[in-house]
Enzyme design. Structure first.
Site, PDB file in Angstrom:
ATOM      1  N   HIS A 183      -7.524   0.795  -6.393  1.00  0.00           N
ATOM      2  CA  HIS A 183      -7.852   0.250  -4.755  1.00  0.00           C
ATOM      3  C   HIS A 183      -8.417  -1.252  -5.103  1.00  0.00           C
ATOM      4  O   HIS A 183      -9.973  -1.396  -4.892  1.00  0.00           O
ATOM      5  CB  HIS A 183      -8.424   0.849  -3.880  1.00  0.00           C
ATOM      6  CG  HIS A 183      -8.489   0.344  -2.693  1.00  0.00           C
ATOM      7  ND1 HIS A 183      -7.825  -0.447  -2.159  1.00  0.00           N
ATOM      8  CD2 HIS A 183      -9.116   0.813  -1.572  1.00  0.00           C
ATOM      9  CE1 HIS A 183      -7.880  -0.951  -0.825  1.00  0.00           C
ATOM     10  NE2 HIS A 183      -8.723   0.297  -0.538  1.00  0.00           N
ATOM     11  N   CYS A 231     -16.103   2.655   0.872  1.00  0.00           N
ATOM     12  CA  CYS A 231     -14.603   1.870   1.483  1.00  0.00           C
ATOM     13  C   CYS A 231     -14.319   2.333   2.721  1.00  0.00           C
ATOM     14  O   CYS A 231     -13.686   1.206   3.644  1.00  0.00           O
ATOM     15  CB  CYS A 231     -13.550   2.222   0.539  1.00  0.00           C
ATOM     16  SG  CYS A 231     -12.936   3.873   0.461  1.00  0.00           S
ATOM     17  N   ARG A 265       0.850  -1.246  -0.030  1.00  0.00           N
ATOM     18  CA  ARG A 265      -0.067  -0.063  -0.026  1.00  0.00           C
ATOM     19  C   ARG A 265       0.951   1.180   0.151  1.00  0.00           C
ATOM     20  O   ARG A 265       1.718   1.318   0.820  1.00  0.00           O
ATOM     21  CB  ARG A 265      -0.804   0.033   1.156  1.00  0.00           C
ATOM     22  CG  ARG A 265      -1.303   1.422   1.431  1.00  0.00           C
ATOM     23  CD  ARG A 265      -2.652   1.523   2.582  1.00  0.00           C
ATOM     24  NE  ARG A 265      -3.728   1.002   2.097  1.00  0.00           N
ATOM     25  CZ  ARG A 265      -4.910   1.279   2.751  1.00  0.00           C
ATOM     26  NH1 ARG A 265      -5.050   2.014   3.624  1.00  0.00           N
ATOM     27  NH2 ARG A 265      -6.080   0.694   2.423  1.00  0.00           N
ATOM     28  N   GLN A 323     -10.359  -3.614  -2.905  1.00  0.00           N
ATOM     29  CA  GLN A 323     -11.523  -3.036  -2.362  1.00  0.00           C
ATOM     30  C   GLN A 323     -12.949  -3.078  -3.314  1.00  0.00           C
ATOM     31  O   GLN A 323     -13.654  -3.561  -2.784  1.00  0.00           O
ATOM     32  CB  GLN A 323     -11.522  -1.568  -2.217  1.00  0.00           C
ATOM     33  CG  GLN A 323     -12.514  -0.576  -1.739  1.00  0.00           C
ATOM     34  CD  GLN A 323     -12.933  -1.017  -0.326  1.00  0.00           C
ATOM     35  OE1 GLN A 323     -12.076  -0.756   0.636  1.00  0.00           O
ATOM     36  NE2 GLN A 323     -14.016  -1.291  -0.067  1.00  0.00           N
ATOM     37  N   ARG A 369     -14.021  -7.172   2.959  1.00  0.00           N
ATOM     38  CA  ARG A 369     -12.586  -7.020   2.646  1.00  0.00           C
ATOM     39  C   ARG A 369     -11.559  -8.266   3.026  1.00  0.00           C
ATOM     40  O   ARG A 369     -10.945  -8.752   2.037  1.00  0.00           O
ATOM     41  CB  ARG A 369     -11.809  -5.941   3.230  1.00  0.00           C
ATOM     42  CG  ARG A 369     -12.500  -4.476   3.178  1.00  0.00           C
ATOM     43  CD  ARG A 369     -12.282  -4.019   1.555  1.00  0.00           C
ATOM     44  NE  ARG A 369     -11.139  -4.350   1.272  1.00  0.00           N
ATOM     45  CZ  ARG A 369     -10.079  -3.597   1.469  1.00  0.00           C
ATOM     46  NH1 ARG A 369     -10.225  -2.464   2.329  1.00  0.00           N
ATOM     47  NH2 ARG A 369      -8.788  -3.590   1.057  1.00  0.00           N
ATOM     48  N   ASP A 383     -16.512   8.411  -1.564  1.00  0.00           N
ATOM     49  CA  ASP A 383     -15.499   8.098  -0.710  1.00  0.00           C
ATOM     50  C   ASP A 383     -14.939   9.499  -0.096  1.00  0.00           C
ATOM     51  O   ASP A 383     -15.560  10.558  -0.459  1.00  0.00           O
ATOM     52  CB  ASP A 383     -14.229   7.839  -1.937  1.00  0.00           C
ATOM     53  CG  ASP A 383     -13.037   7.619  -1.487  1.00  0.00           C
ATOM     54  OD1 ASP A 383     -12.657   7.391  -0.240  1.00  0.00           O
ATOM     55  OD2 ASP A 383     -11.806   7.437  -2.290  1.00  0.00           O
TER      56      ASP A 383
HETATM   57  N1  NVA Z   1      -9.379   7.669  -1.332  1.00  0.00           N
HETATM   58  C1  NVA Z   1      -8.911   7.348  -0.178  1.00  0.00           C
HETATM   59  C2  NVA Z   1      -9.409   5.631  -0.077  1.00  0.00           C
HETATM   60  C3  NVA Z   1      -9.341   5.126   1.382  1.00  0.00           C
HETATM   61  C4  NVA Z   1      -9.509   3.689   1.497  1.00  0.00           C
HETATM   62  C5  NVA Z   1      -7.703   7.272   0.066  1.00  0.00           C
HETATM   63  O1  NVA Z   1      -6.785   6.934  -0.661  1.00  0.00           O
HETATM   64  O2  NVA Z   1      -7.202   7.831   1.076  1.00  0.00           O
HETATM   65  N1   CP Z   2     -10.946   0.659   2.883  1.00  0.00           N
HETATM   66  C1   CP Z   2      -9.940   0.622   3.064  1.00  0.00           C
HETATM   67  O1   CP Z   2      -9.021   0.376   2.438  1.00  0.00           O
HETATM   68  O2   CP Z   2      -9.755   0.823   4.615  1.00  0.00           O
HETATM   69  P1   CP Z   2      -8.325   1.036   5.300  1.00  0.00           P
HETATM   70  O3   CP Z   2      -7.667   2.262   4.929  1.00  0.00           O
HETATM   71  O4   CP Z   2      -8.627   1.018   6.735  1.00  0.00           O
HETATM   72  O5   CP Z   2      -7.467  -0.001   5.087  1.00  0.00           O
END
Ligand code: NVA
Ligand code: CP
Length: 346
Positions: free
Chosen positions: A148, A285, A121, A151, A330, A244
């Site tokens: 993602h 998400c 990540r 997800q 998830r 989101d």
């Molecule tokens: N768009 C958000 C998704 C978090 C799961 C981010 O990248 O922070």
């Molecule tokens: N939806 C998601 O990716 O959550 P986290 O950032 O908690 O992993």
């Protein structure tokens, strides 16, 4: 292993899971089906020996690289790995040599020699692609700025659980449609024959090249892609409405003011849901800013006087909301990805 009327399961062993564009419709549907089976098996507490769990990967280990924070993705990888008998090592945003003293290429070769799989990540998609290029083991994208993909499996498993059939449904994404979640929904819908609507100001429409690619995929699967600034048009007869956060991890605090100004008209509220189908579901998400019970929620209230942002608390807590089922999924879907790519499902 067989699936879908006795057809042989697609062989995904050794494959990376970097973005859904790399997978066929059949492969994505297979992963959703596998996740459903793993979920049912876990809930039923299947007998040892007949189980896809625990005994699958004894003595094997996976590395989990998180250059950004996480609750769901990290916990899903750890629980899924544990359920499959795999050991895990968590490498957080600080504490390892990654990035600062060691290149991605060298990290890939080191971790690839010790682990059977690597989750990443972080920031640019090119980083996870580079990691995959140099590691000899499957690499899984746990979120980048662009995509993602794990997800998406959780979301579409949740949609499947709500409506059984995916093809022919309509999903509307409200908010910043050019970032990881918006991009990923557009790709997933195109692959799965789901009509996609991105509903936001035109400056937030997805990248032209990705749009063109998705339109081509969608047309081969009998679905459409609509980009609109009109909330009524975007949400019209939608089966799924999702959103989101307006400011993603890694983006500077300074963008808040502009985002609130631009995206407040695209907040998911009861008015938006009124244009959708009666039984429509709401997905997010998570984490979500639907109240002021968080650090950022309090700061935004102090700065801008807003108590809820991309979704109202009313929608978040309503019977339309499937966000916690989605969060649980998830884990089951990530387990399917690990299982299939490590060669457990053929
Ligand atoms: N768009 C958000 C998704 C978090 C799961 C981010 O990248 O922070
Ligand atoms: N939806 C998601 O990716 O959550 P986290 O950032 O908690 O992993």
């Amino acid at each position: 292993m067989e699936w879908n009327d006795g057809k042989p399961a697609p062989d995904l062993s050794g494959r990376d899971f970097l973005k859904l564009l790399d997978f066929s419709t059949e492969e994505i549907l297979y992963l959703l089906n596998l996740a459903g089976r793993l979920k049912a098996e876990k809930k039923a507490g299947a007998a040892p020996g007949r189980s896809m769990h625990k005994t699958m990967f004894p003595g094997k280990n996976i590395a989990l690289i998180f250059e950004k924070n996480s609750t769901r993705t990290r916990c899903s990888f750890e629980v899924a790995a544990h359920d499959l008998g795999l050991g895990t090592t968590y490498l957080g945003p600080t504490g390892s040599q990654i990035g600062e003293k060691e290149s991605i290429e060298d990290t890939a070769r080191v971790l690839g020699s010790m682990y059977e799989g690597i989750e990443y990540r972080g920031f640019g998609q090119s980083i996870v692609e580079e990691l995959a290029e140099y590691a000899d083991v499957p690499v899984w994208n746990g979120l980048t700025n662009e995509f993602h993909p794990t997800q998406m499996l959780a979301d579409f498993l949740t949609v499947k659980e709500a409506f059984s059939e995916l093809r022919g449904r309509k999903l509307c994404f409200m908010g910043d449609a050019r970032y990881n979640m918006g991009n990923s929904y557009m790709v997933a819908c195109a692959k799965l024959g789901v009509d996609y609507a991105a509903c936001c100001p035109k400056e937030y429409f997805p990248d032209q090249e990705l749009q063109a690619r998705c339109r081509e995929i969608a047309s081969s699967n009998g679905s459409s892609i609509l980009l609109t600034e009109d909330v009524e048009e975007g949400c019209h007869e939608a089966d799924v409405i999702c959103t989101d956060v307006w400011v993603s991890m890694g983006e500077p605090d300074e963008v808040w003011e502009q985002r609130i100004h631009d995206l407040l008209p695209y907040q998911v509220n009861m008015r938006a849901l009124s244009f959708a189908r009666e039984g429509c579901i709401f997905l997010h998400c998570l984490p979500s800013f639907h109240d002021t019970k968080t650090g950022i929620g309090k700061k935004i209230e102090e700065r801008f006087g807003l108590k809820e942002m991309e979704v109202t608390d009313e929608v978040f807590e309503s019977s339309h909301s499937r966000v916690f089922a989605e969060a649980e999924n998830r884990m089951h879907t990530i387990k399917a990805v690990i299982y299939a790519t490590l060669g457990g499902a053929v």
